[in-house]
Scaffold this motif. Structure first.
Motif, PDB file in Angstrom:
ATOM      1  N   ILE A 215       0.629  -1.021  -0.305  1.00  0.00           N
ATOM      2  CA  ILE A 215       0.025   0.104  -0.351  1.00  0.00           C
ATOM      3  C   ILE A 215       0.787   1.235   0.052  1.00  0.00           C
ATOM      4  O   ILE A 215       1.545   1.286   0.856  1.00  0.00           O
ATOM      5  CB  ILE A 215      -1.281  -0.210   1.025  1.00  0.00           C
ATOM      6  N   THR A 216       0.627   2.228  -0.844  1.00  0.00           N
ATOM      7  CA  THR A 216       1.852   3.204  -0.931  1.00  0.00           C
ATOM      8  C   THR A 216       1.108   4.608  -0.565  1.00  0.00           C
ATOM      9  O   THR A 216      -0.136   4.870  -0.894  1.00  0.00           O
ATOM     10  CB  THR A 216       2.003   3.233  -2.947  1.00  0.00           C
ATOM     11  N   ASP A 217       1.497   5.719  -0.546  1.00  0.00           N
ATOM     12  CA  ASP A 217       1.760   6.811  -0.535  1.00  0.00           C
ATOM     13  C   ASP A 217       2.531   7.520  -0.966  1.00  0.00           C
ATOM     14  O   ASP A 217       3.643   7.206  -1.255  1.00  0.00           O
ATOM     15  CB  ASP A 217       1.346   6.958   1.077  1.00  0.00           C
ATOM     16  N   ASP A 218       1.960   8.354  -2.276  1.00  0.00           N
ATOM     17  CA  ASP A 218       3.026   9.030  -3.126  1.00  0.00           C
ATOM     18  C   ASP A 218       4.874   8.499  -2.785  1.00  0.00           C
ATOM     19  O   ASP A 218       5.333   8.208  -3.237  1.00  0.00           O
ATOM     20  CB  ASP A 218       4.245  10.267  -2.158  1.00  0.00           C
TER      21      ASP A 218
ATOM     22  N   VAL B  98       4.273   2.458   2.395  1.00  0.00           N
ATOM     23  CA  VAL B  98       3.785   2.382   3.811  1.00  0.00           C
ATOM     24  C   VAL B  98       3.277   1.296   4.334  1.00  0.00           C
ATOM     25  O   VAL B  98       3.118   1.535   5.788  1.00  0.00           O
ATOM     26  CB  VAL B  98       3.335   3.914   3.723  1.00  0.00           C
ATOM     27  N   GLY B  99       2.102   0.804   3.808  1.00  0.00           N
ATOM     28  CA  GLY B  99       1.999  -0.641   4.369  1.00  0.00           C
ATOM     29  C   GLY B  99       1.783  -1.927   3.742  1.00  0.00           C
ATOM     30  O   GLY B  99       2.237  -1.864   1.913  1.00  0.00           O
ATOM     31  N   ILE B 100       1.387  -2.687   4.362  1.00  0.00           N
ATOM     32  CA  ILE B 100       0.798  -3.754   3.904  1.00  0.00           C
ATOM     33  C   ILE B 100      -0.931  -4.202   3.880  1.00  0.00           C
ATOM     34  O   ILE B 100      -1.155  -4.274   5.081  1.00  0.00           O
ATOM     35  CB  ILE B 100       1.427  -5.026   3.970  1.00  0.00           C
ATOM     36  N   LEU B 101      -1.696  -5.159   2.859  1.00  0.00           N
ATOM     37  CA  LEU B 101      -2.791  -5.287   2.916  1.00  0.00           C
ATOM     38  C   LEU B 101      -2.285  -6.214   2.682  1.00  0.00           C
ATOM     39  O   LEU B 101      -2.024  -6.705   1.534  1.00  0.00           O
ATOM     40  CB  LEU B 101      -3.487  -4.334   1.991  1.00  0.00           C
TER      41      LEU B 101
END
Length: 136
Positions: free
Chosen positions: A107-110, A114-117
């Protein structure tokens, strides 16, 4: 516009755990066990280059009789990391993971992971959703 409560970023696991590309599969397994996670992002020179999952261990190392202390993370990781922006609807993430037959989604931001689903996160989401519908 997506309901803010249903954005994929609200269901991801964060912060993301990373391991250096030179690390062994054994080191990765220990890090995953210590942190109770099913995946790690593999990085090289500060760049995310792949993802390593429990499934990679079983299919590419254990089932082949390979020694996890002698195999580098880069030898069994999946790449590139399939990813989606944190503001996308969780239902779209579910469809994307199903279509691509993956259990972990960056999971991305810019454009930075930033995370994993994970499948576990989706099960939790849809279980909650189901209970809400049952109450009607």
């Amino acid at each position: 516009m997506t309901d803010i409560l249903e954005e994929v970023g609200n269901f991801m696991s964060s912060p993301v755990l990373r391991i250096d590309s030179e690390a062994s599969v054994q080191d990765a397994a220990i890090l995953m066990e210590q942190n109770h996670v099913g995946s790690l992002i593999v990085e090289q020179y500060g760049e995310d280059i792949g993802i390593l999952t429990e499934r990679d261990f079983t299919q590419k190392v254990l089932s082949k009789g390979k020694n996890p202390e002698e195999i580098k993370a880069t030898e069994i990781m999946s790449f590139p990391v399939k990813s989606m922006d944190r503001y996308m609807p969780i239902e779209e993430a579910n469809r994307y993971m199903q279509k691509n037959k993956i259990r972990h989604l960056g999971i991305t931001d810019d454009d930075k992971i930033v995370g994993i689903l994970s499948i576990k996160d989706l099960v939790a989401y849809y279980s909650k959703d189901f209970r809400v519908r049952e109450d009607f």
